[in-house]
Design a protein around this motif. Structure first.
Motif, PDB file in Angstrom:
ATOM      1  N   HIS A 175      26.071  53.843  42.075  1.00  0.00           N
ATOM      2  CA  HIS A 175      25.942  55.311  42.039  1.00  0.00           C
ATOM      3  C   HIS A 175      27.331  55.912  41.826  1.00  0.00           C
ATOM      4  O   HIS A 175      27.552  57.076  42.078  1.00  0.00           O
TER       5      HIS A 175
ATOM      6  N   HIS B 207      30.652  59.924  44.411  1.00  0.00           N
ATOM      7  CA  HIS B 207      29.612  60.951  44.256  1.00  0.00           C
ATOM      8  C   HIS B 207      30.134  62.168  43.499  1.00  0.00           C
ATOM      9  O   HIS B 207      29.944  63.309  43.909  1.00  0.00           O
TER      10      HIS B 207
ATOM     11  N   ASP C  41      19.218  56.505  46.589  1.00  0.00           N
ATOM     12  CA  ASP C  41      20.562  56.867  46.147  1.00  0.00           C
ATOM     13  C   ASP C  41      21.480  57.112  47.349  1.00  0.00           C
ATOM     14  O   ASP C  41      21.019  57.477  48.439  1.00  0.00           O
ATOM     15  N   ASP C  42      22.762  56.944  47.134  1.00  0.00           N
ATOM     16  CA  ASP C  42      23.851  57.361  48.032  1.00  0.00           C
ATOM     17  C   ASP C  42      24.313  56.288  49.024  1.00  0.00           C
ATOM     18  O   ASP C  42      25.357  56.451  49.635  1.00  0.00           O
TER      19      ASP C  42
HETATM   20 ZN    ZN Z   1      23.532  60.902  44.964  1.00  0.00          ZN
END
Ligand code: ZN
Length: 226
Positions: free
Chosen positions: A111, A115, A57-58
């Motif tokens: 994602h 965020h 993720d990210d």
């Molecule tokens: Zn994340």
């Protein structure tokens, strides 16, 4: 659904030294390179390897610079969930690096843009977030992007509805446990800095330690009462 078809999905985040300022509480999700390699060794050698999936993720640039070569070295592949709003920023993947991951056989999912906690967005904000990130990543990848990982694992019925409405075929949470291949929502488990080898083994083999079973039971009881 036969239990034998269920998958266990792990989440990695950043590896090595962050190239950007981390969010509050984020550092516990960053693994040192040695710890990361040891975790991949365990996954690659695990008797249930065929039922294990790896996600990131990210969209940190360590995905390409550190993680992807280590995956390939072990014959592993992964799906990378990128934040379209961070693309090209210091410490995050840029468009060329995302395409490089794809050329290495890795898959790309969304994602979101920034965020944000999707469960806290209004319906129009959420729709914009989901559509914008999908379009931006599809423009980079040149293929449909139809999977999404929910930031912070925070979701509700409205989030799932919006994901389906935006054209996503699969969504990934952070709820832990096993994932049924045909389900829309796939639970995953984060590997953190404090994840010991024995916890990792529980995650990979799908066995839950007694204290966690108890806590989950207690949690379910509380939800049922209130
Ligand atoms: Zn994340």
């Amino acid at each position: 659904m036969a239990a034998a078809e269920e998958r266990r999905i792990v989440i990695f985040h950043g590896v090595g030294e962050p190239g950007r300022v981390l969010e509050p509480g984020e550092s516990r999700y960053w693994l040192g390179v040695d710890r990361f390699r040891a975790a991949l060794d365990r996954i690659a050698a695990h008797p249930d390897r065929q039922r294990l999936s790896i996600t990131f993720d990210d969209g940190n640039d360590s995905d390409l610079l550190i993680a992807a070569p280590e995956l390939l070295r072990r014959g592993l592949q992964a799906e990378f969930f990128v934040l379209s709003g961070r693309t090209g920023q210091a410490g995050s993947l840029d468009a060329g690096q995302i395409r490089e991951l794809m050329q290495m056989g890795m898959r790309i999912g969304s994602h979101g843009v920034a965020h944000s906690d999707w469960s806290g967005l209004s319906t129009p904000e959420l729709q914009r977030e989901l559509a914008t990130s999908k379009e931006a990543l599809e423009a980079i990848c040149g293929v449909p992007v139809s999977s999404a990982a929910i930031p912070f694992g925070r979701y509700n019925a409205a989030v799932l509805r919006a994901l389906k409405g935006a054209g996503y075929a699969v969504a990934y949470s952070s709820d832990g446990g096993s994932a049924a291949p045909a389900a829309f929502l796939h639970p995953r488990t984060s590997l953190r800095r404090d994840t010991t080898d024995s916890i990792l083994e529980n995650i990979l083999s799908g066995t839950m330690p007694p204290w966690k079973r108890l806590r989950r039971f207690a949690g379910m009881t509380v939800r049922a009462w209130f």
